[in-house]
Design a protein around this motif. Sequence first.
Motif, PDB file in Angstrom:
ATOM      1  N   ARG A 140      -8.821 -10.004  13.970  1.00 35.78           N
ATOM      2  CA  ARG A 140      -7.631 -10.696  14.463  1.00 35.78           C
ATOM      3  C   ARG A 140      -6.373  -9.970  14.003  1.00 35.78           C
ATOM      4  N   PHE A 141      -5.265 -10.300  14.670  1.00 38.78           N
ATOM      5  CA  PHE A 141      -3.970  -9.782  14.268  1.00 38.78           C
ATOM      6  C   PHE A 141      -3.369 -10.702  13.212  1.00 38.78           C
ATOM      7  N   VAL A 142      -2.638 -10.121  12.284  1.00 40.12           N
ATOM      8  CA  VAL A 142      -1.936 -10.876  11.256  1.00 40.12           C
ATOM      9  C   VAL A 142      -0.483 -10.431  11.274  1.00 40.12           C
ATOM     10  N   LYS A 143       0.429 -11.394  11.259  1.00 38.49           N
ATOM     11  CA  LYS A 143       1.852 -11.091  11.258  1.00 38.49           C
ATOM     12  C   LYS A 143       2.342 -11.110   9.810  1.00 38.49           C
ATOM     13  N   VAL A 144       2.852  -9.971   9.333  1.00 40.90           N
ATOM     14  CA  VAL A 144       3.274  -9.849   7.937  1.00 40.90           C
ATOM     15  C   VAL A 144       4.616  -9.138   7.852  1.00 40.90           C
ATOM     16  N   LYS A 145       5.313  -9.378   6.740  1.00 38.72           N
ATOM     17  CA  LYS A 145       6.549  -8.657   6.442  1.00 38.72           C
ATOM     18  C   LYS A 145       6.202  -7.512   5.508  1.00 38.72           C
ATOM     19  N   LEU A 146       6.488  -6.290   5.953  1.00 33.22           N
ATOM     20  CA  LEU A 146       6.138  -5.109   5.173  1.00 33.22           C
ATOM     21  C   LEU A 146       7.362  -4.230   4.965  1.00 33.22           C
ATOM     22  N   SER A 147       7.403  -3.589   3.814  1.00 26.48           N
ATOM     23  CA  SER A 147       8.439  -2.592   3.571  1.00 26.48           C
ATOM     24  C   SER A 147       8.014  -1.285   4.230  1.00 26.48           C
ATOM     25  N   ALA A 148       8.937  -0.362   4.332  1.00 30.13           N
ATOM     26  CA  ALA A 148       8.634   0.933   4.933  1.00 30.13           C
ATOM     27  C   ALA A 148       7.569   1.661   4.110  1.00 30.13           C
ATOM     28  N   LYS A 149       7.627   1.529   2.796  1.00 25.87           N
ATOM     29  CA  LYS A 149       6.630   2.169   1.937  1.00 25.87           C
ATOM     30  C   LYS A 149       5.252   1.557   2.166  1.00 25.87           C
ATOM     31  N   ALA A 150       5.191   0.246   2.365  1.00 25.35           N
ATOM     32  CA  ALA A 150       3.907  -0.417   2.613  1.00 25.35           C
ATOM     33  C   ALA A 150       3.296   0.051   3.925  1.00 25.35           C
ATOM     34  N   MET A 151       4.130   0.297   4.925  1.00 28.31           N
ATOM     35  CA  MET A 151       3.609   0.793   6.203  1.00 28.31           C
ATOM     36  C   MET A 151       3.007   2.186   6.035  1.00 28.31           C
ATOM     37  N   LYS A 152       3.619   3.000   5.171  1.00 31.51           N
ATOM     38  CA  LYS A 152       3.065   4.326   4.894  1.00 31.51           C
ATOM     39  C   LYS A 152       1.733   4.206   4.152  1.00 31.51           C
ATOM     40  N   ILE A 153       1.633   3.251   3.238  1.00 30.31           N
ATOM     41  CA  ILE A 153       0.391   3.039   2.493  1.00 30.31           C
ATOM     42  C   ILE A 153      -0.723   2.619   3.444  1.00 30.31           C
ATOM     43  N   ILE A 154      -0.417   1.703   4.370  1.00 35.86           N
ATOM     44  CA  ILE A 154      -1.418   1.237   5.332  1.00 35.86           C
ATOM     45  C   ILE A 154      -1.838   2.373   6.259  1.00 35.86           C
ATOM     46  N   ALA A 155      -0.887   3.201   6.662  1.00 38.46           N
ATOM     47  CA  ALA A 155      -1.222   4.331   7.528  1.00 38.46           C
ATOM     48  C   ALA A 155      -2.151   5.308   6.817  1.00 38.46           C
ATOM     49  N   LYS A 156      -1.990   5.431   5.514  1.00 41.79           N
ATOM     50  CA  LYS A 156      -2.790   6.385   4.753  1.00 41.79           C
ATOM     51  C   LYS A 156      -4.154   5.817   4.357  1.00 41.79           C
ATOM     52  N   THR A 157      -4.193   4.565   3.882  1.00 46.34           N
ATOM     53  CA  THR A 157      -5.425   4.021   3.311  1.00 46.34           C
ATOM     54  C   THR A 157      -6.133   3.018   4.203  1.00 46.34           C
ATOM     55  N   GLY A 158      -5.460   2.483   5.207  1.00 46.70           N
ATOM     56  CA  GLY A 158      -6.081   1.490   6.078  1.00 46.70           C
ATOM     57  C   GLY A 158      -5.682   0.074   5.691  1.00 46.70           C
ATOM     58  N   THR A 159      -6.264  -0.889   6.390  1.00 42.79           N
ATOM     59  CA  THR A 159      -5.867  -2.285   6.211  1.00 42.79           C
ATOM     60  C   THR A 159      -6.754  -3.043   5.232  1.00 42.79           C
ATOM     61  N   ALA A 160      -7.697  -2.386   4.589  1.00 45.28           N
ATOM     62  CA  ALA A 160      -8.609  -3.081   3.672  1.00 45.28           C
ATOM     63  C   ALA A 160      -7.851  -3.705   2.508  1.00 45.28           C
ATOM     64  N   GLN A 161      -6.881  -2.983   1.971  1.00 39.60           N
ATOM     65  CA  GLN A 161      -6.099  -3.491   0.843  1.00 39.60           C
ATOM     66  C   GLN A 161      -5.268  -4.705   1.264  1.00 39.60           C
ATOM     67  N   LEU A 162      -4.739  -4.672   2.470  1.00 39.92           N
ATOM     68  CA  LEU A 162      -3.955  -5.792   2.987  1.00 39.92           C
ATOM     69  C   LEU A 162      -4.843  -7.007   3.229  1.00 39.92           C
ATOM     70  N   ALA A 163      -6.056  -6.786   3.712  1.00 39.49           N
ATOM     71  CA  ALA A 163      -6.980  -7.890   3.979  1.00 39.49           C
ATOM     72  C   ALA A 163      -7.335  -8.630   2.694  1.00 39.49           C
ATOM     73  N   LYS A 164      -7.465  -7.902   1.578  1.00 33.47           N
ATOM     74  CA  LYS A 164      -7.764  -8.543   0.296  1.00 33.47           C
ATOM     75  C   LYS A 164      -6.627  -9.460  -0.132  1.00 33.47           C
ATOM     76  N   LEU A 165      -5.386  -9.024   0.097  1.00 34.22           N
ATOM     77  CA  LEU A 165      -4.231  -9.822  -0.312  1.00 34.22           C
ATOM     78  C   LEU A 165      -4.077 -11.086   0.523  1.00 34.22           C
ATOM     79  N   LEU A 166      -4.471 -11.034   1.785  1.00 33.20           N
ATOM     80  CA  LEU A 166      -4.271 -12.167   2.678  1.00 33.20           C
ATOM     81  C   LEU A 166      -5.345 -13.234   2.538  1.00 33.20           C
ATOM     82  N   LYS A 167      -6.436 -12.934   1.848  1.00 33.59           N
ATOM     83  CA  LYS A 167      -7.500 -13.933   1.676  1.00 33.59           C
ATOM     84  C   LYS A 167      -7.183 -14.885   0.567  1.00 33.59           C
TER      85      LYS A 167
END
Length: 72
Positions: free
Chosen positions: A45-72
């Motif tokens: 599913r899609f998740v709507k989140v507020k991200l900083s520019a640095k966080a977008m770079k982190i997600i582009a590099k490592t993927g969304t697995a780290q973000l999924a852990k935070l949202l659970k």
Amino acid sequence: MSKVCVLTGKRPKYGNTVSHANNHVRTRFEPNLHTKKIWIEEEKRFVKVKLSAKAMKIIAKTGTAQLAKLLK
């Protein structure tokens, strides 16, 4: 809504704007936040989140697995 990045935890900072005449005026420095819809593969599913520019770079590099852990 709060101005906090979900992934990095960046928040507004407070400081002074200093003029050439050395006048100090208190100001609030906002983080560079963007509201994004991100596809979480684990939840399909899609998740709507507020991200900083640095966080977008982190997600582009490592993927969304780290973000999924935070949202659970």
